[in-house]
Design an enzyme around this catalytic site. Sequence first.
Site, PDB file in Angstrom:
ATOM      1  N   ASP A   2       0.767  -1.021  -0.074  1.00 46.89           N
ATOM      2  CA  ASP A   2      -0.036  -0.096   0.038  1.00 46.89           C
ATOM      3  C   ASP A   2       0.824   1.420   0.102  1.00 46.89           C
ATOM      4  OD1 ASP A   2      -2.223   1.248  -0.006  1.00 46.89           O
ATOM      5  OD2 ASP A   2      -2.931   1.144   1.867  1.00 46.89           O
ATOM      6  N   GLY A   5       0.273   5.198  -4.453  1.00 49.61           N
ATOM      7  CA  GLY A   5      -0.625   6.644  -5.038  1.00 49.61           C
ATOM      8  C   GLY A   5      -0.048   7.446  -4.149  1.00 49.61           C
ATOM      9  N   ARG A   6      -0.033   7.330  -2.916  1.00 56.11           N
ATOM     10  CA  ARG A   6       0.391   8.588  -1.951  1.00 56.11           C
ATOM     11  C   ARG A   6       1.843   9.128  -2.445  1.00 56.11           C
ATOM     12  NH1 ARG A   6      -1.752   5.971   3.418  1.00 56.11           N
ATOM     13  NH2 ARG A   6      -2.230   4.298   1.839  1.00 56.11           N
ATOM     14  N   HIS A  19       2.734   3.279  -8.899  1.00 55.53           N
ATOM     15  CA  HIS A  19       2.840   1.663  -9.224  1.00 55.53           C
ATOM     16  C   HIS A  19       4.194   1.047  -9.807  1.00 55.53           C
ATOM     17  CE1 HIS A  19      -0.980   1.560  -7.681  1.00 55.53           C
ATOM     18  NE2 HIS A  19      -1.380   2.253  -8.738  1.00 55.53           N
ATOM     19  N   THR A  48      -9.643  -8.461  -5.746  1.00 54.17           N
ATOM     20  CA  THR A  48     -10.970  -8.272  -6.327  1.00 54.17           C
ATOM     21  C   THR A  48     -11.882  -7.142  -6.352  1.00 54.17           C
ATOM     22  OG1 THR A  48     -11.754  -9.867  -4.233  1.00 54.17           O
ATOM     23  CG2 THR A  48     -11.402 -10.850  -6.275  1.00 54.17           C
ATOM     24  N   TRP A  51     -11.016  -3.638  -8.818  1.00 55.90           N
ATOM     25  CA  TRP A  51     -11.801  -3.435 -10.295  1.00 55.90           C
ATOM     26  C   TRP A  51     -12.603  -1.990 -10.096  1.00 55.90           C
ATOM     27  CZ3 TRP A  51     -10.176  -5.796 -14.260  1.00 55.90           C
ATOM     28  CH2 TRP A  51      -9.444  -7.378 -14.003  1.00 55.90           C
ATOM     29  N   ARG A  53     -11.336   0.763  -9.275  1.00 58.32           N
ATOM     30  CA  ARG A  53     -10.459   1.743  -9.748  1.00 58.32           C
ATOM     31  C   ARG A  53     -10.801   2.198 -11.271  1.00 58.32           C
ATOM     32  NH1 ARG A  53      -4.944   1.727  -6.189  1.00 58.32           N
ATOM     33  NH2 ARG A  53      -6.086   1.074  -4.253  1.00 58.32           N
ATOM     34  N   LEU A 113      13.106 -19.691  -3.466  1.00 57.89           N
ATOM     35  CA  LEU A 113      11.892 -18.763  -2.923  1.00 57.89           C
ATOM     36  C   LEU A 113      10.843 -18.752  -3.694  1.00 57.89           C
ATOM     37  CD1 LEU A 113      11.476 -16.072  -1.379  1.00 57.89           C
ATOM     38  CD2 LEU A 113      12.643 -14.916  -3.044  1.00 57.89           C
TER      39      LEU A 113
HETATM   40  C1  FPP Z   1      -2.023  -0.188  -3.301  1.00 48.24           C
HETATM   41  O1  FPP Z   1      -1.613   1.287  -3.384  1.00 48.24           O
HETATM   42  C2  FPP Z   1      -1.174  -0.784  -4.513  1.00 48.24           C
HETATM   43  C3  FPP Z   1      -1.902  -1.312  -5.508  1.00 48.24           C
HETATM   44  C4  FPP Z   1      -3.433  -1.713  -5.501  1.00 48.24           C
HETATM   45  C5  FPP Z   1      -1.160  -1.802  -6.881  1.00 48.24           C
HETATM   46  C6  FPP Z   1       0.057  -2.637  -6.211  1.00 48.24           C
HETATM   47  C7  FPP Z   1       1.025  -2.707  -7.606  1.00 48.24           C
HETATM   48  C8  FPP Z   1       2.255  -2.588  -7.592  1.00 48.24           C
HETATM   49  C9  FPP Z   1       3.140  -2.532  -6.703  1.00 48.24           C
HETATM   50  C10 FPP Z   1       2.977  -2.624  -8.906  1.00 48.24           C
HETATM   51  C11 FPP Z   1       2.348  -3.901  -9.893  1.00 48.24           C
HETATM   52  C12 FPP Z   1       3.672  -4.740 -10.552  1.00 48.24           C
HETATM   53  C13 FPP Z   1       3.464  -5.819 -10.470  1.00 48.24           C
HETATM   54  C14 FPP Z   1       4.773  -6.410 -10.786  1.00 48.24           C
HETATM   55  C15 FPP Z   1       2.447  -6.844  -9.787  1.00 48.24           C
HETATM   56  P1  FPP Z   1      -2.490   2.293  -3.365  1.00 48.24           P
HETATM   57  O2  FPP Z   1      -2.510   2.794  -4.992  1.00 48.24           O
HETATM   58  O3  FPP Z   1      -3.911   2.036  -3.050  1.00 48.24           O
HETATM   59  O4  FPP Z   1      -1.759   3.627  -2.820  1.00 48.24           O
HETATM   60  P2  FPP Z   1      -2.425   4.789  -1.981  1.00 48.24           P
HETATM   61  O5  FPP Z   1      -3.404   3.995  -0.915  1.00 48.24           O
HETATM   62  O6  FPP Z   1      -1.454   5.509  -1.518  1.00 48.24           O
HETATM   63  O7  FPP Z   1      -3.429   5.587  -3.035  1.00 48.24           O
END
Ligand code: FPP
Length: 226
Positions: A2, A5-6, A19, A48, A51, A53, A113
């Site tokens: 998590d 975005g921030r 991301h 799940t 989606w 977003r 791993l």
């Molecule tokens: C949550 O942070 C993050 C996600 C929903 C996506 C996670 C994806 C990646 C780390 C990259 C994907 C790459 C691969 C290889 C799978 P958020 O976007 O909700 O952050 P926020 O709460 O700060 O808005």
Amino acid sequence: MDGNGRWATSRGKSRSEGHREGARAIDRLMDASLELGLSNISLYAFSTENWKRPITEIRSIFNLLIEFIETRLDTIHERGIRIHHSGSRKRLNRKVLDKIDFAVDKTKKNKKLTVNFCLNYGSRDELLKAAQEVFLQRKRDQVLFEKPLKEKELEKFLYTSTLPPVDLLIRTAGEQRLSNFLLWQSAYAELYFTDILWPDFDKKSLVESLQWYETRTRKFGGLENG
Ligand code: FPP
């Protein structure tokens, strides 16, 4: 994972760039896990519920996954890492499924791993699917109501059937909830919450979480001294 975005908005960047930086943090986590001798890690990459977003963000996450596999798979394989996928195949497009299946198949014999990508994953969805599969299997075997359901029978149908239960669950970016992540598997997990945003999570952060884990006394419902 998590906080992507921030991390991005605080730097005037797009969420997609957050991301992308999050994917780099996965590289660092895999390196650190190998160095520290961890045998299994699970990453919550897309739930799940994600989606809901905007479609542009959803596309950017799946494009990153495809790019991640295309650019890292050879190295991952050479280093003895097994890729595993937990999650529903429904709604994932053919290109994403093909990439995941290829990565899973290529690395299936690797032992060092296991990196479990939870993608289109939700615990409730997983448990419903497992319950339905138990029912269908019992129907096929004509033993529908003849024996009580045991944990092992249900676990066979979880996406994580080949993985051990979760020992340490790390949630980044200051939130303190499980968000439908590995609920069955984390029944006795130690929960570690950190304010660090996922793109900033590095080897030092992992070591700190493991040092904290070492201080925990795990009782699994029993008493401390047996
Ligand atoms: C949550 O942070 C993050 C996600 C929903 C996506 C996670 C994806 C990646 C780390 C990259 C994907 C790459 C691969 C290889 C799978 P958020 O976007 O909700 O952050 P926020 O709460 O700060 O808005």
